[in-house]
Design a protein around this motif. Structure first.
Motif, PDB file in Angstrom:
ATOM      1  N   LEU A   1       6.606  -6.137  10.618  1.00  0.00           N
ATOM      2  CA  LEU A   1       5.758  -5.794  11.913  1.00  0.00           C
ATOM      3  C   LEU A   1       4.797  -4.834  11.415  1.00  0.00           C
ATOM      4  O   LEU A   1       3.280  -5.078  11.611  1.00  0.00           O
ATOM      5  N   THR A   2       4.939  -3.796  10.461  1.00  0.00           N
ATOM      6  CA  THR A   2       3.883  -2.871   9.996  1.00  0.00           C
ATOM      7  C   THR A   2       2.795  -3.603   9.137  1.00  0.00           C
ATOM      8  O   THR A   2       1.727  -3.310   8.814  1.00  0.00           O
ATOM      9  N   THR A   3       3.338  -4.800   8.248  1.00  0.00           N
ATOM     10  CA  THR A   3       2.639  -5.425   7.355  1.00  0.00           C
ATOM     11  C   THR A   3       1.593  -6.178   8.182  1.00  0.00           C
ATOM     12  O   THR A   3       0.484  -6.505   7.849  1.00  0.00           O
ATOM     13  N   ILE A   4       1.859  -6.811   9.270  1.00  0.00           N
ATOM     14  CA  ILE A   4       1.110  -7.546  10.259  1.00  0.00           C
ATOM     15  C   ILE A   4       0.100  -6.791  10.774  1.00  0.00           C
ATOM     16  O   ILE A   4      -1.064  -6.756  10.689  1.00  0.00           O
ATOM     17  N   LEU A   5       0.611  -5.540  11.165  1.00  0.00           N
ATOM     18  CA  LEU A   5      -0.495  -4.576  11.716  1.00  0.00           C
ATOM     19  C   LEU A   5      -1.294  -4.143  10.536  1.00  0.00           C
ATOM     20  O   LEU A   5      -2.605  -3.758  10.844  1.00  0.00           O
ATOM     21  N   GLY A   6      -1.024  -4.000   9.408  1.00  0.00           N
ATOM     22  CA  GLY A   6      -1.727  -3.555   8.183  1.00  0.00           C
ATOM     23  C   GLY A   6      -2.804  -4.510   7.972  1.00  0.00           C
ATOM     24  O   GLY A   6      -4.014  -4.215   7.559  1.00  0.00           O
TER      25      GLY A   6
ATOM     26  N   PRO B   1       0.938   3.859  11.553  1.00  0.00           N
ATOM     27  CA  PRO B   1       1.570   4.907  11.065  1.00  0.00           C
ATOM     28  C   PRO B   1       2.800   5.499  11.667  1.00  0.00           C
ATOM     29  O   PRO B   1       3.674   6.192  11.171  1.00  0.00           O
ATOM     30  N   ALA B   2       2.804   5.378  13.009  1.00  0.00           N
ATOM     31  CA  ALA B   2       3.784   5.868  13.873  1.00  0.00           C
ATOM     32  C   ALA B   2       4.983   5.100  13.319  1.00  0.00           C
ATOM     33  O   ALA B   2       6.371   5.827  13.336  1.00  0.00           O
TER      34      ALA B   2
ATOM     35  N   LEU C   1       9.856   4.045   8.599  1.00  0.00           N
ATOM     36  CA  LEU C   1      10.127   2.755   7.457  1.00  0.00           C
ATOM     37  C   LEU C   1      10.370   3.609   6.212  1.00  0.00           C
ATOM     38  O   LEU C   1      11.265   3.397   5.307  1.00  0.00           O
ATOM     39  N   TYR C   2       9.092   4.459   5.709  1.00  0.00           N
ATOM     40  CA  TYR C   2       9.165   5.254   4.681  1.00  0.00           C
ATOM     41  C   TYR C   2      10.261   6.160   4.347  1.00  0.00           C
ATOM     42  O   TYR C   2      10.937   6.186   3.530  1.00  0.00           O
TER      43      TYR C   2
ATOM     44  N   PHE D   1       7.387  -6.845   1.728  1.00  0.00           N
ATOM     45  CA  PHE D   1       6.137  -7.138   2.452  1.00  0.00           C
ATOM     46  C   PHE D   1       5.319  -5.914   2.378  1.00  0.00           C
ATOM     47  O   PHE D   1       3.949  -6.523   2.419  1.00  0.00           O
ATOM     48  N   LYS D   2       5.521  -4.755   2.604  1.00  0.00           N
ATOM     49  CA  LYS D   2       4.670  -3.758   2.242  1.00  0.00           C
ATOM     50  C   LYS D   2       3.806  -3.726   1.097  1.00  0.00           C
ATOM     51  O   LYS D   2       2.789  -3.520   0.834  1.00  0.00           O
ATOM     52  N   ALA D   3       4.484  -4.088  -0.138  1.00  0.00           N
ATOM     53  CA  ALA D   3       4.054  -4.325  -1.295  1.00  0.00           C
ATOM     54  C   ALA D   3       3.182  -5.153  -1.557  1.00  0.00           C
ATOM     55  O   ALA D   3       2.109  -5.185  -2.049  1.00  0.00           O
TER      56      ALA D   3
END
Length: 211
Positions: A13-18, A40-41, A46-47, A166-168
């Protein structure tokens, strides 16, 4: 498949937003700050769940910085309604470098003292440089792309090590888009633009202590 999605859904999800965020940034669209508040919220959890405590703390900062960025882009810095893309004034390079080194050292100390981070050097490095990058983005300095190229490259490696695939991949793509974004913004500037001294000393952001 279900187990995979339940494990990586937030990463996806955060990857899509990114991806949406970097596309909007590439186009210099003010909507990037709206996505910059939501993403970031979600990244905080996640982090933190992957032991990237510095990045989790940075995500909290990103949320507030996105609010600041929206205000600056929407209403400018005073007499202008829309902030133009400019070069970072030469006089800001030294204080920016000093701020970066101080932030790196402070973040590193926090990570090794109060967390069990296994990557304190890189985690603190990307956080410190991200402070600078966000400030430069909020001011629409074209040099912000250089900061993000370095941050994104290091984060790509870091997230691979921490098992956030995915974030990578997203940050690997960010490196390419940041290079393209620099030339896009340069074209939008209409060619080389001298530093704008009228922007000195304005703003109440995290780096305004040396403005």
């Amino acid at each position: 498949m279900a187990d995979f999605l339940s494990t990586h859904w937030l990463d996806i999800l955060t990857t899509i937003l990114g991806l949406l965020y970097i596309w909007l940034e590439y186009r210099a669209s003010i909507a990037l700050w709206v996505v910059g508040i939501i993403m970031p919220a979600l990244d905080v959890y996640l982090y933190y769940s992957h032991g990237l405590y510095g990045d989790a703390g940075m995500a909290v900062y990103y949320t507030g910085a996105a609010l600041y960025g929206y205000v600056v882009w929407k209403w400018g810095t005073g007499e202008k309604k829309e902030l133009p893309i400019t070069h970072m004034p030469f006089g800001k390079y030294l204080p920016t470098a000093l701020f970066f080194l101080a932030a790196w050292a402070a973040t590193y100390y926090i990570l090794i003292t109060w967390t069990n981070s296994t990557v304190p050097v890189l985690d603190s490095f990307t956080n410190a440089l991200s402070f600078v990058g966000l400030w430069a983005l909020a001011r629409k300095y074209i040099e912000q792309w250089f900061f993000w190229i370095v941050v994104d490259a290091v984060c790509c490696v870091l997230y691979v090590q921490k098992g956030i695939p995915f974030k990578a991949g997203l940050y690997g793509l960010y490196v390419v888009i940041a290079v393209l974004g620099y030339f896009k913004w340069k074209k939008m500037m209409g060619g080389p633009t001298p530093p704008n001294p009228s922007l000195r000393g304005r703003g109440v952001d995290s780096l305004s202590l040396y403005d």
